[in-house]
Design a protein around this motif. Structure first.
Motif, PDB file in Angstrom:
ATOM      1  N   TRP A 169       0.953  -1.120  -0.233  1.00 57.68           N
ATOM      2  CA  TRP A 169      -0.010   0.137   0.223  1.00 57.68           C
ATOM      3  C   TRP A 169       1.281   0.873  -0.278  1.00 57.68           C
ATOM      4  O   TRP A 169       1.731   1.257   0.600  1.00 57.68           O
ATOM      5  CB  TRP A 169      -0.551   0.274   1.275  1.00 57.68           C
ATOM      6  N   TYR A 176      -9.960   8.159  -0.072  1.00 58.27           N
ATOM      7  CA  TYR A 176      -9.786   9.401   0.454  1.00 58.27           C
ATOM      8  C   TYR A 176     -10.357  10.358   1.690  1.00 58.27           C
ATOM      9  O   TYR A 176     -11.193   9.883   1.684  1.00 58.27           O
ATOM     10  CB  TYR A 176     -10.022   9.889  -1.035  1.00 58.27           C
ATOM     11  N   SER A 214      -2.515   7.425  -7.581  1.00 59.87           N
ATOM     12  CA  SER A 214      -2.047   6.576  -8.504  1.00 59.87           C
ATOM     13  C   SER A 214      -1.111   6.291  -8.427  1.00 59.87           C
ATOM     14  O   SER A 214      -0.047   6.714  -7.546  1.00 59.87           O
ATOM     15  CB  SER A 214      -2.379   6.928  -9.836  1.00 59.87           C
ATOM     16  N   ARG A 215      -0.523   4.672  -8.766  1.00 65.33           N
ATOM     17  CA  ARG A 215       0.742   4.483  -8.716  1.00 65.33           C
ATOM     18  C   ARG A 215       1.441   3.583 -10.352  1.00 65.33           C
ATOM     19  O   ARG A 215      -0.016   3.051 -11.144  1.00 65.33           O
ATOM     20  CB  ARG A 215       0.725   3.288  -7.711  1.00 65.33           C
ATOM     21  N   ASN A 218      -4.857   6.515   0.089  1.00 62.60           N
ATOM     22  CA  ASN A 218      -4.300   5.838   0.248  1.00 62.60           C
ATOM     23  C   ASN A 218      -4.660   5.249  -0.777  1.00 62.60           C
ATOM     24  O   ASN A 218      -5.897   5.130  -1.478  1.00 62.60           O
ATOM     25  CB  ASN A 218      -4.456   5.087   1.609  1.00 62.60           C
ATOM     26  N   ILE A 219      -4.226   4.332  -2.056  1.00 62.72           N
ATOM     27  CA  ILE A 219      -3.744   3.177  -3.015  1.00 62.72           C
ATOM     28  C   ILE A 219      -3.028   1.508  -2.582  1.00 62.72           C
ATOM     29  O   ILE A 219      -2.486   1.417  -1.784  1.00 62.72           O
ATOM     30  CB  ILE A 219      -2.966   3.570  -4.267  1.00 62.72           C
ATOM     31  N   THR A 220      -4.234   0.780  -2.706  1.00 63.26           N
ATOM     32  CA  THR A 220      -3.730  -0.457  -2.048  1.00 63.26           C
ATOM     33  C   THR A 220      -2.752  -1.020  -3.536  1.00 63.26           C
ATOM     34  O   THR A 220      -3.148  -0.353  -4.489  1.00 63.26           O
ATOM     35  CB  THR A 220      -4.990  -1.232  -1.909  1.00 63.26           C
ATOM     36  N   THR A 273      -6.623  12.913  -6.946  1.00 61.65           N
ATOM     37  CA  THR A 273      -6.008  11.455  -7.003  1.00 61.65           C
ATOM     38  C   THR A 273      -5.262  11.377  -7.200  1.00 61.65           C
ATOM     39  O   THR A 273      -3.801  11.260  -7.654  1.00 61.65           O
ATOM     40  CB  THR A 273      -5.974  11.662  -8.575  1.00 61.65           C
ATOM     41  N   GLY A 297      -5.025  -1.149  -6.619  1.00 59.06           N
ATOM     42  CA  GLY A 297      -5.248  -0.268  -6.951  1.00 59.06           C
ATOM     43  C   GLY A 297      -6.209   0.425  -6.409  1.00 59.06           C
ATOM     44  O   GLY A 297      -7.116   1.793  -6.950  1.00 59.06           O
ATOM     45  N   THR A 298      -6.864  -0.522  -5.559  1.00 58.98           N
ATOM     46  CA  THR A 298      -8.126   0.694  -4.383  1.00 58.98           C
ATOM     47  C   THR A 298      -7.896   1.766  -4.192  1.00 58.98           C
ATOM     48  O   THR A 298      -7.245   1.342  -3.359  1.00 58.98           O
ATOM     49  CB  THR A 298      -8.822  -0.440  -3.699  1.00 58.98           C
ATOM     50  N   THR A 299      -8.989   2.999  -4.390  1.00 54.41           N
ATOM     51  CA  THR A 299      -8.316   3.802  -3.666  1.00 54.41           C
ATOM     52  C   THR A 299      -9.312   4.972  -2.694  1.00 54.41           C
ATOM     53  O   THR A 299     -10.439   3.739  -3.237  1.00 54.41           O
ATOM     54  CB  THR A 299      -8.129   4.786  -4.656  1.00 54.41           C
TER      55      THR A 299
END
Length: 113
Positions: free
Chosen positions: A31, A57, A68-69, A48-50, A66, A53-55
């Protein structure tokens, strides 16, 4: 050794945009999280982003920021639009790797006219 290097902070006028980057060296990340610390305020989890790709806020930034990774680059981004003076803070990147937590050095974001 895991290191997180942040970039992209600066001074921007209200309504403007900035993109923060955080590059992680040393290991693949599970994460990613972005926090911020404003003067006289509590540390706040911004987004956060897992690994999948789950986000998620904070309500204060929903619809404007936004996360992103890019796994190939081991990098996370925070695109910040419609910035407000209350977004002024030091922003910190946090990476969770195999149960350990790593932090970037922080980058200052100042929203002011």
């Amino acid at each position: 050794q895991v290191q997180l290097v942040e970039s992209g902070g600066g001074l921007v006028q209200p309504g403007g945009s900035l993109r923060l980057s955080c590059a992680c060296s040393g290991s693949a990340v599970g994460w990613y999280l972005w926090y911020r610390q404003a003067p006289a305020k509590e540390h706040e989890l911004v987004a956060n982003i897992t690994s999948g790709g789950t986000t998620k806020y904070a309500d204060s930034v929903k619809g404007r920021f936004t996360i992103s990774r890019d796994n190939a680059k081991n990098t996370v981004y925070l695109q910040m639009n419609s910035l407000k003076p209350e977004d002024t803070a030091v922003y910190y990147c946090n990476a969770l790797i195999s149960g350990y937590s790593y932090w970037g050095q922080g980058t200052q974001v100042t929203v002011s006219s």
